[in-house]
Design a protein around this motif. Structure first.
Motif, PDB file in Angstrom:
ATOM      1  N   LEU A  60       0.754  -1.142   0.019  1.00 25.99           N
ATOM      2  CA  LEU A  60      -0.118  -0.020  -0.087  1.00 25.99           C
ATOM      3  C   LEU A  60       0.787   1.179  -0.166  1.00 25.99           C
ATOM      4  N   PRO A  61       0.540   2.218  -0.663  1.00 27.35           N
ATOM      5  CA  PRO A  61      -0.602   2.316  -1.575  1.00 27.35           C
ATOM      6  C   PRO A  61      -0.520   1.534  -2.797  1.00 27.35           C
ATOM      7  N   TYR A  62      -1.562   1.365  -3.640  1.00 28.36           N
ATOM      8  CA  TYR A  62      -1.551   0.726  -4.846  1.00 28.36           C
ATOM      9  C   TYR A  62      -2.594   1.548  -5.742  1.00 28.36           C
ATOM     10  N   PHE A  63      -2.547   1.454  -7.217  1.00 29.02           N
ATOM     11  CA  PHE A  63      -3.222   2.130  -8.185  1.00 29.02           C
ATOM     12  C   PHE A  63      -3.339   1.115  -9.321  1.00 29.02           C
ATOM     13  N   ILE A  64      -4.868   1.139  -9.535  1.00 28.58           N
ATOM     14  CA  ILE A  64      -5.017   0.045 -10.674  1.00 28.58           C
ATOM     15  C   ILE A  64      -6.275   1.025 -11.544  1.00 28.58           C
ATOM     16  N   ASP A  65      -5.366   1.089 -13.022  1.00 31.21           N
ATOM     17  CA  ASP A  65      -5.932   1.877 -14.012  1.00 31.21           C
ATOM     18  C   ASP A  65      -6.228   0.977 -15.135  1.00 31.21           C
ATOM     19  N   GLY A  66      -7.223   0.248 -15.341  1.00 28.70           N
ATOM     20  CA  GLY A  66      -7.180  -0.645 -16.632  1.00 28.70           C
ATOM     21  C   GLY A  66      -6.299  -1.857 -16.136  1.00 28.70           C
ATOM     22  N   ASP A  67      -5.308  -1.795 -17.233  1.00 29.27           N
ATOM     23  CA  ASP A  67      -4.405  -2.979 -17.076  1.00 29.27           C
ATOM     24  C   ASP A  67      -3.084  -2.604 -16.377  1.00 29.27           C
ATOM     25  N   VAL A  68      -3.201  -1.586 -16.113  1.00 26.40           N
ATOM     26  CA  VAL A  68      -1.819  -0.837 -15.219  1.00 26.40           C
ATOM     27  C   VAL A  68      -2.263  -0.981 -13.522  1.00 26.40           C
ATOM     28  N   LYS A  69      -1.188  -1.553 -13.133  1.00 23.91           N
ATOM     29  CA  LYS A  69      -1.382  -1.702 -11.686  1.00 23.91           C
ATOM     30  C   LYS A  69       0.196  -1.306 -10.903  1.00 23.91           C
ATOM     31  N   ILE A  70      -0.255  -0.504 -10.125  1.00 18.54           N
ATOM     32  CA  ILE A  70       1.210   0.266  -9.657  1.00 18.54           C
ATOM     33  C   ILE A  70       1.067   0.280  -7.992  1.00 18.54           C
ATOM     34  N   THR A  71       2.439  -0.126  -7.672  1.00 18.92           N
ATOM     35  CA  THR A  71       2.499   0.069  -5.990  1.00 18.92           C
ATOM     36  C   THR A  71       3.422   1.096  -6.109  1.00 18.92           C
ATOM     37  N   GLN A  72       3.657   1.741  -4.735  1.00 18.53           N
ATOM     38  CA  GLN A  72       4.820   2.692  -4.462  1.00 18.53           C
ATOM     39  C   GLN A  72       4.040   3.957  -4.780  1.00 18.53           C
ATOM     40  N   SER A  73       4.286   5.043  -3.770  1.00 21.70           N
ATOM     41  CA  SER A  73       3.465   6.167  -4.095  1.00 21.70           C
ATOM     42  C   SER A  73       4.059   7.130  -5.036  1.00 21.70           C
ATOM     43  N   ASN A  74       5.447   7.086  -5.258  1.00 22.93           N
ATOM     44  CA  ASN A  74       6.391   7.790  -6.056  1.00 22.93           C
ATOM     45  C   ASN A  74       5.892   7.391  -7.434  1.00 22.93           C
ATOM     46  N   ALA A  75       5.958   5.932  -7.647  1.00 25.26           N
ATOM     47  CA  ALA A  75       5.622   5.513  -8.740  1.00 25.26           C
ATOM     48  C   ALA A  75       4.303   6.162  -9.555  1.00 25.26           C
ATOM     49  N   ILE A  76       3.384   5.913  -8.440  1.00 26.78           N
ATOM     50  CA  ILE A  76       1.950   6.245  -8.883  1.00 26.78           C
ATOM     51  C   ILE A  76       1.938   7.789  -9.265  1.00 26.78           C
ATOM     52  N   LEU A  77       2.797   8.669  -8.492  1.00 27.63           N
ATOM     53  CA  LEU A  77       2.775  10.242  -9.194  1.00 27.63           C
ATOM     54  C   LEU A  77       3.331  10.257 -10.382  1.00 27.63           C
ATOM     55  N   ARG A  78       4.598   9.471 -10.563  1.00 24.50           N
ATOM     56  CA  ARG A  78       5.083   9.756 -11.952  1.00 24.50           C
ATOM     57  C   ARG A  78       4.138   9.117 -13.166  1.00 24.50           C
ATOM     58  N   TYR A  79       3.382   8.089 -12.809  1.00 25.40           N
ATOM     59  CA  TYR A  79       2.571   7.459 -13.791  1.00 25.40           C
ATOM     60  C   TYR A  79       1.358   8.681 -14.030  1.00 25.40           C
ATOM     61  N   LEU A  80       0.927   9.151 -12.965  1.00 26.91           N
ATOM     62  CA  LEU A  80      -0.087  10.213 -13.224  1.00 26.91           C
ATOM     63  C   LEU A  80       0.416  11.375 -13.836  1.00 26.91           C
ATOM     64  N   GLY A  81       1.706  11.819 -13.457  1.00 29.41           N
ATOM     65  CA  GLY A  81       2.336  13.172 -14.147  1.00 29.41           C
ATOM     66  C   GLY A  81       2.519  12.912 -15.747  1.00 29.41           C
ATOM     67  N   ARG A  82       2.874  11.732 -16.165  1.00 29.35           N
ATOM     68  CA  ARG A  82       3.100  11.199 -17.393  1.00 29.35           C
ATOM     69  C   ARG A  82       1.704  11.478 -18.098  1.00 29.35           C
ATOM     70  N   LYS A  83       0.849  10.959 -17.504  1.00 28.63           N
ATOM     71  CA  LYS A  83      -0.414  10.848 -18.051  1.00 28.63           C
ATOM     72  C   LYS A  83      -1.163  12.148 -18.391  1.00 28.63           C
ATOM     73  N   HIS A  84      -0.867  13.255 -17.427  1.00 30.49           N
ATOM     74  CA  HIS A  84      -1.423  14.669 -17.663  1.00 30.49           C
ATOM     75  C   HIS A  84      -0.390  15.565 -17.965  1.00 30.49           C
TER      76      HIS A  84
END
Length: 217
Positions: A60-84
């Motif tokens: 925890l935390p984890y983030f699931i966005d369709g086929d994307v499944k991520i753990t680690q808070s900084n990795a989630i932030l980077r994923y959302l940063g790239r997406k937006h």
């Protein structure tokens, strides 16, 4: 299916992700796991499902966005940063972001150590002041930490500064630019709307086992 963000029912390392999701107007579901009462602090609500979610590194935390499944808070932030498009527009901005992500993570660890040890000595306090002063110097006269445009690292930095302020309200009194940064961030319309909504989680900062749960509001 809307994305799912999951974490304990605390601010902790989940708060920057929540803030970024709100800022980007992402429609998402949130799962908040709750520890059992003292003295056992039962974690079965999470432990019973952690290996059933298809996560590479169940945590925890984890983030699931369709086929994307991520753990680690900084990795989630980077994923959302790239997406937006919140990862910087120049190499110089991206270098500042990379540097600050690691510095902010170190500062959060130092905060946790101070909380866990309940160290209120003047030496430890001065250490916190020096940490915040270095962030003030790094920000300088910029609007946001990478430059003129907000990036995902600002969401991380806002929450790190907030955690330090819960130790002592006056820690930023010598850093007007950090005070202005905090106010500027809170005045962003999506953030302001979220912070005044019943969905906003203001406390607790830490899990129940922590010796210090931060001041309550």
């Amino acid at each position: 299916m809307v994305p799912l963000f999951a974490y304990w029912d605390i601010r902790g390392m989940g708060q920057p992700v929540r803030l970024l999701l709100e800022y980007t107007d992402t429609h998402y579901d949130e799962k908040r796991y709750r520890l059992g009462p003292a003295p056992d602090y039962d974690q079965s609500c999470w432990l019973d499902v952690r290996l059933k979610l298809g996560l590479d590194f169940p945590d925890l935390p984890y983030f699931i966005d369709g086929d994307v499944k991520i753990t680690q808070s900084n990795a989630i932030l980077r994923y959302l940063g790239r997406k937006h498009d919140l990862c910087g527009h120049t190499e110089a901005e991206r270098m500042r972001i990379d540097t600050l992500v690691n510095q902010a993570t170190d500062a959060r660890k130092a905060f946790i150590r101070r909380v866990a040890s309940q160290d209120d000595t003047e030496e430890c306090r001065q250490g916190s002041i020096e940490t915040l002063r270095s962030f003030s110097d790094f920000l300088g006269s910029r609007t946001w930490f990478a430059g003129d445009n907000i990036t995902f690292v600002d969401f991380l930095m806002y929450d790190v500064l907030e955690q330090y302020l819960q130790l002592e309200d006056s820690l930023l009194e010598e850093s007007k630019n950090l005070q202005d940064f905090q106010r500027r961030f809170e005045e962003l319309p999506p953030i302001k709307q979220y912070m005044t909504s019943p969905r906003f989680l203001s406390t607790p900062t830490n899990i129940k086992m922590a010796k210090f749960l931060a001041k309550q509001s």
